[in-house]
Design an enzyme around this catalytic site. Sequence first.
Site, short mmCIF file in Angstrom:
data_model
loop_
_atom_site.label_atom_id
_atom_site.label_comp_id
_atom_site.label_asym_id
_atom_site.label_seq_id
_atom_site.Cartn_x
_atom_site.Cartn_y
_atom_site.Cartn_z
N TYR A 1 6.68 -3.33 1.08
CA TYR A 1 6.02 -4.56 1.53
C TYR A 1 5.19 -5.14 0.40
O TYR A 1 4.64 -4.41 -0.43
CB TYR A 1 5.07 -4.26 2.69
N TYR B 1 11.65 3.13 4.53
CA TYR B 1 10.57 3.52 3.61
C TYR B 1 9.81 4.72 4.17
O TYR B 1 9.77 4.96 5.37
CB TYR B 1 9.61 2.35 3.34
N ARG C 1 10.62 5.53 7.98
CA ARG C 1 10.86 4.55 9.03
C ARG C 1 12.28 4.01 8.94
O ARG C 1 12.75 3.67 7.85
CB ARG C 1 9.91 3.34 8.90
N HIS D 1 13.61 -2.09 9.56
CA HIS D 1 13.25 -2.94 10.70
C HIS D 1 12.63 -4.24 10.22
O HIS D 1 12.14 -4.33 9.10
CB HIS D 1 12.28 -2.21 11.63
N HIS E 1 9.67 -6.92 11.62
CA HIS E 1 8.62 -7.17 12.62
C HIS E 1 8.77 -8.58 13.18
O HIS E 1 8.96 -9.53 12.40
CB HIS E 1 7.24 -7.05 11.99
#
Lengths: 181, 252
Positions: free
Chosen positions: B119, B158, B168, B171, B173
């Site tokens: 991110y 990640y 994880r 995905h 959000h």
Amino acid sequence: MSTLEPTPGQTVGPFFGYALPYDGDSELVPPGRADAVRLHGRVLDGAGDPVPDALVEIWQADAAGVVSRAAGSWHRDGFTFTGWGRAATDNAGTYTFSTVVPGATTPGHAPYVAVTVFARGLLHRLLTRAYLPGPATDDDPFLASVDPARRGTLVATADEHGFVFDIRLQGEGETVFLTHG
Amino acid sequence: MTETTQADVSAEMAAIADDFAAAGRPETQPRLDYAPYRSSLLRHPTKAPQPADPEGIELWAPVFGHQDVDPLEADLTIQHRGEPVGERMLVTGRVLDGDGRPVRHQLVEIWQANAGGRYLHQRDQHPAALDPNFSGVGRCLTDGDGVYAFTTIRPGPYPWRNHRNAWRPAHIHFSLFGTEFTQRMITQMYFPNDPLFALDPIYQSIVDPAARERLVATYDHDLTSPEWATGYRWDIVLTGSHRTPLDEGDDA
């Protein structure tokens, strides 16, 4: 009509900070305006520690109890009251809004600010209400339905600039959260 | 203290899944109290939510408009000078209420990691490269049929620190508004057949398999664009207090 199964929620996670907050998000009215009040508080976990990665949103009527239907809830022009705001907590778990004191939207009911809470570690959003302190809270039918020992968690306290509304996710003084079934 | 391993967390998740199966009751939302997701331990309410009739303000939602969102914000691949690294992807679907009515002209916000699973966030210290051509933030308004559409790149999985070797599933959000405030929701869209599903406490916190599968998008070859991008379709159903929405305001 058929009823569809809802899509489940998920945590907002820790990394929303560059995506959801935006300039003026927490200023429903400019802080310098004559009728501006501060609505602020902390988001706290079950150990009483601040939650630095929470997001609080509010939605409220204006001072006359009118729900705004003006388009443009996102951007701030400094003049239009849209009734919606968003604030990420800081490192001390504090959020702050600049807004106006809402009027009641239902006759005979106490005025309140509708509140949504998101956080890392919180798997689905929570809904609650921040009632303003005052005699109207004594007669409000919803507040009367809440366990008296916990009712106070739904009522903000006054301070010199406006109101304080702490949100406790767990433990002593746990905030009453709502379901609207 | 011994570090918690994936095997430890998987055993906890399996025990909860067994209890759910034995109880035989469907569930539609994640468990707020889901110990395998360690961050939930001190952040879940312990008391049952208080039933409340929605009134006044809660029967309406904020009104977003075209002044709020530029149509270019729905394309996450054109926000910088060059093309982002990764699998270019179209993601579309409809936002509906529980009665199947479209949620029209409402805001949809997304954010995601880049193709390397990182991110653009200071606290994300996963040692994968930042992509100078990808911020991973987009928004759009649904159209008159409740349809949203984004162009982006497929995010990577990640690591996170819930336990040793926690990863994880990939995905995106999603942040959503309905026609009333009680429908406000944030969730995550996942990709089909991800091998990390069974290992992930956030995904598994939705203990009912039928409910959690509703977070998985469908690959759609008709949506896939020749020589350009793969296509995924994901519909979202918001529930609130089941009031009948007034027509006025729908197109405000």
